[in-house]
Design a protein around this motif. Structure first.
Motif, short mmCIF file in Angstrom:
data_model
loop_
_atom_site.label_atom_id
_atom_site.label_comp_id
_atom_site.label_asym_id
_atom_site.label_seq_id
_atom_site.Cartn_x
_atom_site.Cartn_y
_atom_site.Cartn_z
N GLU A 433 0.69 -1.23 -0.01
CA GLU A 433 0.03 0.17 0.07
C GLU A 433 0.90 1.29 -0.03
OE1 GLU A 433 -3.35 -0.46 -0.36
OE2 GLU A 433 -2.97 -2.66 -0.23
N GLY A 434 2.20 1.07 -0.14
CA GLY A 434 3.08 2.11 0.10
C GLY A 434 3.37 2.83 -1.37
N ASN A 435 4.43 4.02 -1.10
CA ASN A 435 4.69 4.59 -2.32
C ASN A 435 6.23 4.53 -2.46
OD1 ASN A 435 2.31 5.85 -3.40
ND2 ASN A 435 2.69 7.35 -1.78
N PHE A 436 6.75 4.51 -3.70
CA PHE A 436 8.40 4.14 -3.66
C PHE A 436 8.99 5.41 -4.70
CE2 PHE A 436 5.69 0.59 -2.65
CZ PHE A 436 6.40 -0.14 -1.79
N PHE A 437 10.18 5.33 -4.35
CA PHE A 437 11.04 6.42 -4.93
C PHE A 437 12.33 5.93 -5.50
CE2 PHE A 437 7.98 8.48 -2.13
CZ PHE A 437 7.56 9.40 -2.68
N ALA A 438 12.80 5.85 -6.57
CA ALA A 438 13.94 5.41 -7.24
C ALA A 438 14.89 6.62 -7.13
CB ALA A 438 13.90 4.91 -8.62
N VAL A 439 15.97 6.56 -6.41
CA VAL A 439 17.01 7.56 -6.06
C VAL A 439 18.25 7.03 -6.37
CG1 VAL A 439 17.80 9.13 -4.38
CG2 VAL A 439 15.39 8.71 -4.37
N GLY A 440 18.69 7.29 -7.40
CA GLY A 440 20.10 6.73 -8.02
C GLY A 440 19.68 5.24 -8.05
N ASP A 441 21.00 4.35 -7.35
CA ASP A 441 20.67 3.07 -7.42
C ASP A 441 19.92 2.50 -6.19
OD1 ASP A 441 22.33 3.23 -5.39
OD2 ASP A 441 24.08 2.24 -6.20
N SER A 442 19.15 3.21 -5.47
CA SER A 442 18.40 3.05 -4.47
C SER A 442 16.99 3.09 -4.59
CB SER A 442 18.98 3.86 -3.06
OG SER A 442 20.39 3.83 -2.86
N ILE A 443 16.13 2.36 -3.88
CA ILE A 443 14.79 2.55 -3.57
C ILE A 443 14.24 2.96 -2.32
CG2 ILE A 443 12.49 1.37 -3.80
CD1 ILE A 443 13.83 1.62 -6.51
N ILE A 444 13.67 4.33 -2.06
CA ILE A 444 13.13 4.67 -0.74
C ILE A 444 11.68 4.28 -0.93
CG2 ILE A 444 12.63 6.75 0.54
CD1 ILE A 444 15.12 8.06 -0.49
N SER A 445 11.46 3.62 0.28
CA SER A 445 10.05 3.07 0.39
C SER A 445 9.42 3.89 1.64
CB SER A 445 10.00 1.69 0.91
OG SER A 445 10.71 0.96 0.15
#
Length: 463
Positions: A433-445
């Protein structure tokens, strides 16, 4: 008094720098304090549900309204700041006040207990103010300059009210370090730390087995920390929610992961992975150990080999991350990954012992336990430094503002969109149910999770 010159995070940095020059009115803190988790009480319950008290209790040695300023800790995946307060206590019998002076040849009449007070919980102020005395004129002048104190003259006898709920949590337009590569580094450290801790579960580099047994009997850990058994105050959670003892809230979690592994919680324990991918067997009889664990690793008669996996076993990205570390540690493959990690954190003495063991050299158990203990501490400290310097401040900013920092330009995507773009990612029910952000080679959840807490009650004794 309204103040826009300083954020709460900056104020806490001042507190941390001058913590030896501040004492806190603990009674004032406890009077208005709201728990952010479930209250636990000492003891165990029998089959009838009756509470059985430990045979020992603790008594404060500092019977005063004031305690030293605690250490501040940022939570690793929520916008939460805790203050860890240390107080001196002694052990005494439950049935009478007879003190316990010595356990296993060690004086235990001057122990410490630690209590966490949540200052900020999920981006919201939980402690509106602190009442404190300040013994440093330099700190007094600094806080006065920043608008935190309104007293005219420095007086070390005076108690000041330090208002927290009128401060912005973070500085606007804050900038944060790049998180590229941090997840893989932390994941490798976590895997190796898990292996080492599994070895050391019932081992000590200081005390023998009979001493450890005495510590357990007196509710002490092998590091001489108080370790009473505790249980939830309630018996039935639904009943506790219905009668108002408990309440629930949404806690917003912020996790850092890679494009293959969403977060560190996806990594299983060392013993679980050992059981999944390897077989321990007796070198003389060939007998397979049914439930292998690293606790038996010091048994010279045991050996390890890779487990024969069925065609139905799916090898995941977690497996691909963990297996080279396990193979190297177990001596099945010399890829240098373990030695590299240990050298980086300053624990190469363990790396040398592992290399010696792989060449067939007999290693003294006490020597390897001592090296494992040192390595465990250095690995944990190295990881903690990464969290405190680079990850926790970022997590706090995101959790308290609901935004990514300006320099991190990324569009939010859903779990379905993330799964389509990064097919190796695995999602829990809450994460879906979350949102995700691709930042460089990382994923922020960023996702919400329901948590329960004990309703506000007067706290007279945190022991």
């Amino acid at each position: 008094m309204t103040n826009n010159q300083i954020s709460l995070v900056e104020l806490i940095q001042f507190f941390a720098q001058y913590r030896n020059n501040i004492i806190i009115n603990i009674k004032h803190l406890q009077e208005d304090y709201q728990r952010t988790g479930i209250k636990r009480i000492r003891g165990v319950r029998n089959e009838k549900g009756e509470l059985l008290q430990p045979w020992l209790i603790t008594e404060f040695m500092d019977d005063t309204d004031y305690v030293g300023m605690g250490e501040f800790q940022f939570n690793r995946n929520t916008a939460t700041i805790n203050m860890l307060v240390k107080r001196r206590v002694k052990l005494a019998k439950f049935e009478d006040p007879t003190p316990t002076i010595e356990v296993a040849g060690l004086l235990v009449n001057d122990l410490n207990t630690f209590n966490n007070y949540t200052i900020v919980s999920d981006g919201k102020i939980n402690v509106k103010s602190l009442q404190a005395k300040i013994s440093s004129k330099k700190l007094f002048d600094l806080l006065k300059e920043k608008g935190i104190l309104d007293a005219e003259e420095f007086d070390f006898r005076a108690e000041h009210t330090i208002q927290l709920d009128n401060l912005p949590l973070v500085v606007a337009n804050s900038r944060y370090s790049s998180i590229d590569g941090l997840f893989n580094e932390l994941a490798e450290i976590k895997v190796l730390t898990s292996i080492i801790c599994a070895h050391l579960k019932n081992e000590s580099d200081v005390f023998i087995e009979t001493q450890l047994d005495e510590f357990k009997k007196h509710y002490l850990s092998k590091n001489i920390y108080i370790n009473f058994p505790t249980i939830n105050e309630y018996i039935d959670i639904n009943e506790a929610l219905a009668n108002g003892t408990l309440d629930s809230k949404f806690s917003y979690k912020i996790d850092i992961g890679s494009q293959d592994i969403l977060n560190l919680s996806k990594l299983p324990s060392a013993n679980k992975f050992l059981n999944r991918m390897y077989r321990l067997y007796d070198k003389e009889t060939g007998e397979i150990i049914i439930k292998p664990s690293f606790e038996t690793a010091f048994n010279q008669n045991l050996a390890v080999r890779p487990r024969l996996l069925s065609s139905r076993t799916k090898i995941t990205k977690v497996d691909e991350l963990m297996k080279p570390i396990f193979d190297d540690f177990l001596g099945l493959e010399q890829n240098g990954i373990v030695g590299g990690i240990l050298k980086k954190v300053g624990a190469d003495s363990l790396g040398q012992l592992l290399r010696d063991k792989q060449t067939g050299k007999q290693i003294d158990k006490e020597e390897i336990v001592a090296a494992l203990t040192v390595a465990s501490k250095k690995l944990e400290q190295y990881a903690e430094n990464i969290y405190q310097d680079k990850i926790s401040p970022l997590v706090f900013y995101i959790g308290s503002t609901g935004l990514l920092p300006d320099q991190m330009e990324a569009k939010a995507i859903t779990a379905d969109e993330a799964a389509a773009k990064y097919p190796n990612l695995q999602f829990s029910k809450d994460e879906q149910e979350g949102n995700f952000f691709a930042v460089g080679d990382s994923i922020i959840s960023i996702y919400a999770k329901t948590e329960y807490y004990t309703k506000k009650v007067p706290i007279l004794n945190h022991l």
